[in-house]
Design a protein around this motif. Sequence first.
Motif, PDB file in Angstrom:
ATOM      1  N   THR A  22      -3.552  -1.150  -5.389  1.00  0.00           N
ATOM      2  CA  THR A  22      -2.577  -0.056  -5.396  1.00  0.00           C
ATOM      3  C   THR A  22      -3.154   1.287  -4.985  1.00  0.00           C
ATOM      4  OG1 THR A  22      -3.006   0.370  -7.758  1.00  0.00           O
ATOM      5  CG2 THR A  22      -1.238  -1.168  -7.209  1.00  0.00           C
ATOM      6  N   GLY A  23      -4.493   1.379  -4.923  1.00  0.00           N
ATOM      7  CA  GLY A  23      -5.111   2.650  -4.558  1.00  0.00           C
ATOM      8  C   GLY A  23      -5.176   3.637  -5.709  1.00  0.00           C
ATOM      9  N   LYS A  24      -4.994   3.123  -6.936  1.00  0.00           N
ATOM     10  CA  LYS A  24      -5.043   3.995  -8.099  1.00  0.00           C
ATOM     11  C   LYS A  24      -6.426   3.967  -8.744  1.00  0.00           C
ATOM     12  CE  LYS A  24      -0.203   3.779  -9.501  1.00  0.00           C
ATOM     13  NZ  LYS A  24      -0.045   5.248  -9.557  1.00  0.00           N
ATOM     14  N   MET A  25      -6.747   4.998  -9.511  1.00  0.00           N
ATOM     15  CA  MET A  25      -7.992   4.992 -10.271  1.00  0.00           C
ATOM     16  C   MET A  25      -7.867   3.988 -11.409  1.00  0.00           C
ATOM     17  SD  MET A  25      -8.903   9.079 -10.433  1.00  0.00           S
ATOM     18  CE  MET A  25     -10.480   8.756 -11.249  1.00  0.00           C
ATOM     19  N   PHE A  82       4.431   2.378 -11.817  1.00  0.00           N
ATOM     20  CA  PHE A  82       3.854   2.876 -10.572  1.00  0.00           C
ATOM     21  C   PHE A  82       4.955   3.350  -9.630  1.00  0.00           C
ATOM     22  CE2 PHE A  82       0.292  -0.543 -11.088  1.00  0.00           C
ATOM     23  CZ  PHE A  82      -0.162   0.127 -12.215  1.00  0.00           C
ATOM     24  N   ASN A  83       4.546   4.045  -8.550  1.00  0.00           N
ATOM     25  CA  ASN A  83       5.527   4.443  -7.547  1.00  0.00           C
ATOM     26  C   ASN A  83       5.854   3.267  -6.633  1.00  0.00           C
ATOM     27  OD1 ASN A  83       3.507   4.283  -5.516  1.00  0.00           O
ATOM     28  ND2 ASN A  83       2.890   6.389  -5.906  1.00  0.00           N
ATOM     29  N   ASP A  84       6.828   3.456  -5.748  1.00  0.00           N
ATOM     30  CA  ASP A  84       7.322   2.363  -4.899  1.00  0.00           C
ATOM     31  C   ASP A  84       6.221   1.734  -4.047  1.00  0.00           C
ATOM     32  OD1 ASP A  84       9.830   2.655  -5.865  1.00  0.00           O
ATOM     33  OD2 ASP A  84      10.678   3.634  -4.120  1.00  0.00           O
ATOM     34  N   GLU A  85       5.400   2.572  -3.437  1.00  0.00           N
ATOM     35  CA  GLU A  85       4.376   2.054  -2.529  1.00  0.00           C
ATOM     36  C   GLU A  85       3.367   1.196  -3.281  1.00  0.00           C
ATOM     37  OE1 GLU A  85       1.028   3.568   0.699  1.00  0.00           O
ATOM     38  OE2 GLU A  85       2.510   4.970  -0.093  1.00  0.00           O
ATOM     39  N   ALA A  86       2.947   1.669  -4.459  1.00  0.00           N
ATOM     40  CA  ALA A  86       1.974   0.906  -5.255  1.00  0.00           C
ATOM     41  C   ALA A  86       2.574  -0.429  -5.685  1.00  0.00           C
ATOM     42  CB  ALA A  86       1.547   1.725  -6.478  1.00  0.00           C
ATOM     43  N   ARG A  87       3.838  -0.415  -6.104  1.00  0.00           N
ATOM     44  CA  ARG A  87       4.485  -1.669  -6.503  1.00  0.00           C
ATOM     45  C   ARG A  87       4.593  -2.630  -5.322  1.00  0.00           C
ATOM     46  NH1 ARG A  87       7.967   1.753  -9.370  1.00  0.00           N
ATOM     47  NH2 ARG A  87       9.586   1.529  -7.790  1.00  0.00           N
ATOM     48  N   ALA A  88       4.940  -2.074  -4.155  1.00  0.00           N
ATOM     49  CA  ALA A  88       5.076  -2.920  -2.962  1.00  0.00           C
ATOM     50  C   ALA A  88       3.757  -3.593  -2.624  1.00  0.00           C
ATOM     51  CB  ALA A  88       5.555  -2.078  -1.781  1.00  0.00           C
ATOM     52  N   ARG A  89       2.663  -2.848  -2.704  1.00  0.00           N
ATOM     53  CA  ARG A  89       1.349  -3.413  -2.382  1.00  0.00           C
ATOM     54  C   ARG A  89       0.968  -4.519  -3.375  1.00  0.00           C
ATOM     55  NH1 ARG A  89      -1.191  -0.757   1.542  1.00  0.00           N
ATOM     56  NH2 ARG A  89      -0.447   1.334   2.098  1.00  0.00           N
ATOM     57  N   LEU A  90       1.331  -4.326  -4.630  1.00  0.00           N
ATOM     58  CA  LEU A  90       1.004  -5.342  -5.635  1.00  0.00           C
ATOM     59  C   LEU A  90       1.844  -6.606  -5.422  1.00  0.00           C
ATOM     60  CD1 LEU A  90      -0.763  -5.886  -8.092  1.00  0.00           C
ATOM     61  CD2 LEU A  90       1.068  -4.980  -9.536  1.00  0.00           C
ATOM     62  N   GLU A 115       6.104  -5.161   3.578  1.00  0.00           N
ATOM     63  CA  GLU A 115       5.894  -3.957   2.781  1.00  0.00           C
ATOM     64  C   GLU A 115       6.929  -2.896   3.141  1.00  0.00           C
ATOM     65  OE1 GLU A 115       2.473  -0.600   1.851  1.00  0.00           O
ATOM     66  OE2 GLU A 115       1.987  -2.364   3.013  1.00  0.00           O
ATOM     67  N   LYS A 116       7.172  -2.735   4.432  1.00  0.00           N
ATOM     68  CA  LYS A 116       8.161  -1.750   4.890  1.00  0.00           C
ATOM     69  C   LYS A 116       9.539  -2.103   4.350  1.00  0.00           C
ATOM     70  CE  LYS A 116      10.031   0.360   9.084  1.00  0.00           C
ATOM     71  NZ  LYS A 116       9.987   0.370  10.569  1.00  0.00           N
ATOM     72  N   GLU A 117       9.863  -3.382   4.385  1.00  0.00           N
ATOM     73  CA  GLU A 117      11.164  -3.826   3.894  1.00  0.00           C
ATOM     74  C   GLU A 117      11.313  -3.557   2.402  1.00  0.00           C
ATOM     75  OE1 GLU A 117      11.812  -7.552   7.019  1.00  0.00           O
ATOM     76  OE2 GLU A 117      11.117  -7.911   4.966  1.00  0.00           O
ATOM     77  N   ILE A 118      10.236  -3.809   1.649  1.00  0.00           N
ATOM     78  CA  ILE A 118      10.289  -3.571   0.209  1.00  0.00           C
ATOM     79  C   ILE A 118      10.497  -2.093  -0.089  1.00  0.00           C
ATOM     80  CG2 ILE A 118       8.925  -3.605  -1.922  1.00  0.00           C
ATOM     81  CD1 ILE A 118       7.661  -6.195  -0.932  1.00  0.00           C
TER      82      ILE A 118
END
Length: 222
Positions: A22-25, A82-90, A115-118
């Motif tokens: 997700t790119g989070k710490m 998490f935000n949308d992008e982090a959830r999509a990546r997971l 990912e774009k669709e999500i």
Amino acid sequence: MATMSGNGEEQRMTSLDIAEVTGKMHKHVLQAIRTMEPAWEKVHGTKFRLMQIRKELPNGGYRLVPAFSLTKTESLYVATKFNDEARARLVLRWEQLERERLGVRIPEQRLLVTEKEILMKGDEIRRSSIASENADADGCFTVRQIAEMMQSTVKELNKQLVKAGIQFWNGGRYKLTEQYADSGLAQERSFHYYSLDGEKKERKYLVWTREGAEFIKLMSNE
């Protein structure tokens, strides 16, 4: 990326893996997990699995890092923080792991499209929800609508209302003065929106009832 499965056990992902995907710490992922754990335990009857992972150090030594080991369901539950992008990546990472387990190769381009669709679907759902929450209040008018009816501007009308002692500026918005607080001339409306990091925000402002709109027109004609 370390995932655990074997002996018929459901696939798992560590909090370190989730942070990487997700790119989070990692400390923020741990915080989200600990925040979500009490509700999960109440409903599911179990805590999340806590473990220690050996992390190699540049000097050749190592240290033990606390980490959680989560199933797919548990990790996606935590990801609601998490935000949308982090959830999509997971979600995509779990899809990839499942297909790898089944021996199905996923083209990289397809992952990007997915990912774009999500993200687009998430935006669509959020816009629909926000539009519903921000629906116009029946029989009420914004200061902009009243200003247009009076062939004035929002700035000038707000200035008149302040000068007349009807409203005042406080906390980043206009509020009715104590004299008019229970007059029925206006009411508060909430405007909901999302910040860039996906956090839902609320902003309050005044809308005027029909009586309030007529009152303002009469006041301006005096």
